[in-house]
Design a protein around this motif. Sequence first.
Motif, short mmCIF file in Angstrom:
data_model
loop_
_atom_site.label_atom_id
_atom_site.label_comp_id
_atom_site.label_asym_id
_atom_site.label_seq_id
_atom_site.Cartn_x
_atom_site.Cartn_y
_atom_site.Cartn_z
N SER A 71 0.83 -1.20 0.00
CA SER A 71 0.00 0.00 0.00
C SER A 71 0.86 1.25 0.00
O SER A 71 1.83 1.34 0.73
CB SER A 71 -0.88 -0.01 1.25
OG SER A 71 -1.37 1.28 1.46
N TYR A 88 -10.42 7.32 -1.10
CA TYR A 88 -10.19 6.79 0.24
C TYR A 88 -9.99 5.28 0.12
O TYR A 88 -10.69 4.63 -0.67
CB TYR A 88 -11.40 7.04 1.15
CG TYR A 88 -11.67 8.49 1.44
CD1 TYR A 88 -10.85 9.20 2.33
CD2 TYR A 88 -12.74 9.15 0.85
CE1 TYR A 88 -11.11 10.53 2.61
CE2 TYR A 88 -12.99 10.48 1.12
CZ TYR A 88 -12.17 11.17 2.00
OH TYR A 88 -12.42 12.49 2.28
N PRO A 89 -9.11 4.71 0.93
CA PRO A 89 -8.94 3.25 0.87
C PRO A 89 -10.23 2.50 1.12
O PRO A 89 -10.44 1.43 0.58
CB PRO A 89 -7.92 2.98 1.98
CG PRO A 89 -7.18 4.27 2.15
CD PRO A 89 -8.15 5.36 1.84
N MET A 90 -11.11 3.07 1.94
CA MET A 90 -12.38 2.39 2.23
C MET A 90 -13.48 2.76 1.24
O MET A 90 -14.62 2.31 1.41
CB MET A 90 -12.85 2.72 3.65
CG MET A 90 -12.32 1.76 4.72
SD MET A 90 -12.83 0.03 4.52
CE MET A 90 -14.41 0.05 5.39
N ASP A 91 -13.18 3.56 0.25
CA ASP A 91 -14.18 3.76 -0.81
C ASP A 91 -14.48 2.39 -1.42
O ASP A 91 -13.58 1.58 -1.63
CB ASP A 91 -13.63 4.68 -1.90
CG ASP A 91 -14.04 6.13 -1.69
OD1 ASP A 91 -15.17 6.37 -1.22
OD2 ASP A 91 -13.21 7.02 -1.97
N GLY A 108 -4.32 5.52 6.21
CA GLY A 108 -5.50 5.09 5.45
C GLY A 108 -6.67 6.02 5.52
O GLY A 108 -7.64 5.88 4.79
N ARG A 109 -6.65 7.03 6.39
CA ARG A 109 -7.83 7.83 6.59
C ARG A 109 -7.99 8.96 5.56
O ARG A 109 -9.05 9.56 5.46
CB ARG A 109 -7.80 8.42 8.00
CG ARG A 109 -9.14 8.74 8.58
CD ARG A 109 -8.98 9.34 9.94
NE ARG A 109 -8.79 8.32 10.97
CZ ARG A 109 -9.76 7.85 11.75
NH1 ARG A 109 -10.98 8.29 11.61
NH2 ARG A 109 -9.53 6.94 12.66
N LEU A 145 -8.92 -0.29 -1.83
CA LEU A 145 -7.54 -0.64 -1.51
C LEU A 145 -7.25 -2.11 -1.80
O LEU A 145 -6.16 -2.47 -2.23
CB LEU A 145 -7.25 -0.34 -0.03
CG LEU A 145 -5.81 -0.58 0.42
CD1 LEU A 145 -4.88 0.51 -0.12
CD2 LEU A 145 -5.71 -0.64 1.94
N GLN A 146 -8.27 -2.95 -1.56
CA GLN A 146 -8.07 -4.38 -1.80
C GLN A 146 -8.07 -4.74 -3.28
O GLN A 146 -7.76 -5.87 -3.64
CB GLN A 146 -9.16 -5.19 -1.09
CG GLN A 146 -9.03 -5.22 0.43
CD GLN A 146 -9.99 -6.22 1.07
OE1 GLN A 146 -11.01 -6.57 0.48
NE2 GLN A 146 -9.67 -6.66 2.27
N PRO A 203 -13.38 -2.86 -0.54
CA PRO A 203 -12.73 -1.57 -0.38
C PRO A 203 -11.71 -1.43 -1.51
O PRO A 203 -11.00 -2.40 -1.82
CB PRO A 203 -12.02 -1.67 0.97
CG PRO A 203 -12.45 -2.95 1.60
CD PRO A 203 -13.02 -3.81 0.52
#
Lengths: 292, 165, 755
Positions: B2, B27-30, B7-8, B74-75, B72
């Motif tokens: 990453s 955002y990584p959690m998008d 990550g925020r 990021l994954q 997410p």
Amino acid sequence: MRAHPGDYELVAPGTLPAVLSLLAQEPGGWLPIAGGTDVMVQYAAGELPARKLVSIWNLPELRRIEVLPNEIQIGAGCTYTDLREHEVVSREFALLPIAASWTGGIANQNRGTIGGNIVNASPAGDSLPALMAYEAELILVSIRGERRVPYTSFHIDYRKTRLAPAELVRAVCLERRFSEYQGYARKVGPRRAQAISKVCLAALARLGDGVVEDIRIAMGSVAPVPLRLRETERIVRGQRIDPPLVQLARRTAAAETRPIDDIRSTARYRAAVGGNLVAEFLGRLSAGKIKG
Amino acid sequence: MSDCPQGRSKCEMALRVNGERIVVRAYPMDRLLDVLRGELGLTGTKEGCGEGECGACSVLLDGTLVNSCLIPVLQAQDAEIRTIEGLRSDSRFQELQEAFLELGAAQCGICTPGMLLAAFHLLTKKPQPTIEEIREGLAGNLCRCTGYQQIVEAVAEAAWRGTAV
Amino acid sequence: MKNGDIIGTPVSRKEGRSKITGQARYVDDMALPGMLYGATVRSGIPRGKINRITFGPGIDWHEFAIVTARDIPGKNCISLIEDDQPCLADGTVNHPEEPILLLAHRDRGLLSQAVRAVSVEYDPLPAIFTLEESERLSEIIWGSDNTFKTILIEKGDVDRVWEQADHIVEGEYRTGAQEQLYIETQGAIAAFDTDGRLTVWGSLQCPYYVHHALKKLCGMPADQVRVVQMETGGAFGGKEEYPSMIAAHAALLALKSGKPVKIIYDRMEDMAATTKRHPSRTRHRTAVAKDGKILGGEIEFTIDGGAYETLSPVVLSRGAIHAAGPYYWPSVRVRAKAVATNAPPHGAFRGFGAPQSLFGLERHMDRIAEVLGLSPIEIRRRNFLQPGQTMTTGQRVEEEIDLGKLLDKAVELSDYQAKKQKFTGENQGQDCRKGIGIAAFLHGAGFTGAGERHLGSVAGLEVTAEGTPRVLVSSTEFGQGTETVLCQIAAEALGLKYEDVGFAQPDTAVVPNSGPTVASRTVMVVGRLLEWAARDIRRKLTSCGLLGEGYSPEEFRTACRAYAAEHGPLRSLAQYQPPDDLVWDEENYRGAAYAAYAWAVYVAQVTVDLATYSVSVDDFVALQEVGRVVNPVLAKGQILGGVAQAIGFTLFEKVIWEKGRMQNSQMTNYIMPTSADLPPIRVYFEELANDYGAHGAKGIGELPMDGPAPAILNAVQDALGVPFDSIPLLPEDISEALSAGAAKRSLTSPAKVGP
């Protein structure tokens, strides 16, 4: 409604040691996320309390199945699809791929992991009764090393497990000693696919000369934790299966469950069906309708 | 792996979408779904439930079928992502699309892209599925219009044509 | 092209290619520059007075556009039949999902926190949640008596039949709420242009309903409001009236913020807040002669309308008229009532009241058969309507329908007799019991009664500058095939190929008001108008010598271009003219309730698993007479999809209520069938000419929703010997009934037998 993605931290350290050291820095501070089939659903509903997540999806150390002479070790990051497609798992632990086929649709089976199913610790987890029946062992890992614990006592209470805050499930170990057993698994859900179970059963038995030499009956969705029906097993073990025994087992199993009423079903229904599934298993066993 | 240790906040992530390398700020959690639709304008991928239940957001991630609402972004870094837009030029996919059109497998069309991807994934793994296997393979994709029958028939037809060629 | 080549042909869907490539544009696929996202603060309590609204800390409220009832420029209502439903609650709330306040922000992600940060304090008022509570009048929550509408249909003198009866059979039947569960949730975008003109793009069935509601809400003239239908991802009635609400909210936020605003509901909000099928209760008391003939009966049909009137009166009307089914009743009294409860308003859903009352009737017919010792086949055959007989409203059956023949055919196709015998012989002692059940029914096409006369729909055709004709209607495509079928009808009437005719996007600035896309009316009513318009276009071209009797598409185009050069745009609109022989007396519910009826007999075969108490449908025969089938693939698709939804209605889909609020508003917990849950459905059409519709077509969209529920429950009774009279029928219900020994009791006293 979904919360703001910027309110969440998500990192992907990429290797198991890196993940473990992150977890060790702040025990309980990070929520591991694998395939996301549970965590992301909570996130979508705006109900994910954890704000810091660490991705363990596709960590190579967790995504392999090792076949050893006496046991197989299934990496906790293996997906339901991995389980369904593995030759030794399918041959020697058939209840597990059957349970894997129950979970979600194909897309969820491609992402949901066995480790995730275990630590999510829903009493309705599809693969859990099978792991109970096979008396699996778990390898738990933290930065301090590994430990092995029996799966049958892993779940303490509703969504509570023996996993320590900075620990991960690394693998599920199954002893390769069930070739003489006959297995049966059935899920009862609100529909045939893409469903959360109302009751699910995984059971194994070994017969010798028509007598039940060993039996393991495990059930999901009928108690705060996946349940082994020890009392029912006790009354059947060492017996020949006949209609009175089947009826007794049906009643005993129903009484042994501790179900609740919720939006998905009723306690009475779950108990009744739990008993029926046990009776069905024994009936098939005695009729020779189960292939080993 | 990453580039996003913090990550925020929004950060740049490299994706491979439909064969192209694309850098997005997110955002990584998008959710992968939102990045595809919002950032990349790939609106052929639909949202039906946002909880992995309906399959309208199906895409292929490294060749496997996934619900992009549960991923997410990021994954999805470094994975090969294919959406309906990227499959249009695949001749086997076109065969499936034609069968859908001819046999009435698309009604309102909102589940159709996801359904096509699920069917394509099924036929890739099992070129000659039985009707039962088709019904199981598509069970993660909800359709409220068709009752599925014409979809199942279209997938069977495409499978037959695929081997007949 | 010869006439007759297009109608009856399975041409591909007009918009099909854009759907299979993912290029079709739904409202959430669209974005405007500077657009904000909107969200709704809802009541959360079923009934109360609003005391105070406070905006919590930690949110920069200046960044948000905030709208309350005070920001409404016109009348605070979602105008439909009555103007009783506020657009935003002002002072009081009457159900737990009532919108109170609207928020908009450019970052969609910030909305959920902001919605939660708004707190509303109430003085709670007592609320009511069931039909019975509403009828008791202990709490008056709407009007003077909690009643939206009552209907009385009377034929003959039913009070005199009881003494002649050999048997009097009574029964009570209930149906639950059902969520439409279109896969695309509701959504709209609203924007004002620099001239103050409002445009709304939305996922919707009825552009002119939204147009009407917006005019009133904003106090704007018709030409200042424009409504555009985007590709719509399923509707089933669920996008008949609710889109007016979401469009109104988007419009108010756009007005307040001066920016375009998009509102897209997530699944939970959509399921909890939008309309569902009306829950119902049907009571029958029927006088029967010993030969099985119905002498007369009383039918009481009651529906739960929720907190506001919306479409309840018309849902009630269709339900009441269909309550007597396809049978001849020498005398009958139907009392129907729609009552208020403190739940979100119930609304349109495929079938529109008919599935509810027909469920009761067709279960009741099996009950009568049981009392008389007749077969379910025979009881129906002996009572079927015959041509020339009158229905409950006094309407004469003019069609040459032979229901007995339809029944025979369904019996044959389903192998009913052999299966029934086989199951009876083999069920004993089995863990899985099989059964077979039948239902006969009808569905009126088009608006009820004088509805079409009041609407006076207009539809038409225009020819573009390139000489391509296109269909101008506000009738919308949302999966059923509106675009395709109307283009087929227009092409046929113009003597062109299907490919030569286009379809204008429904946009109130472009298309006339051809009425709402509901009530199985589009092909029959709007299709007929297109035929008239096409005839007029041909006449215009021939009368000025530009076109002869026979012509090629190219000659047609040339003629159109020449016409346009000389006379301006070639355009023709046709308005609905009620046939002289269709007369309706709204006051007394007498006369022609519908211009035409579709007729059907459905047969369901089930297995009940006694280990799990679950019912699976193993085989399903759907045989119907629907007039001319315009497009066989699409028509079959309508039946297949409708039967699937009805199987969901019967065996899977249960809305779990808690104080007027849906508790299972997620696809995980509200269970619709997957591809693995449905049987092969065998669809058959009979085609009988119909004078009123385009090419003799009648409506088919709603029909398949009506029959499956009773057919399946009749089959369950056949399998278990236990009657079930309430849907959804879940395994838990069967388990309870069997374990309570209800089986025995019900079998010894299946119904009240008298006199």
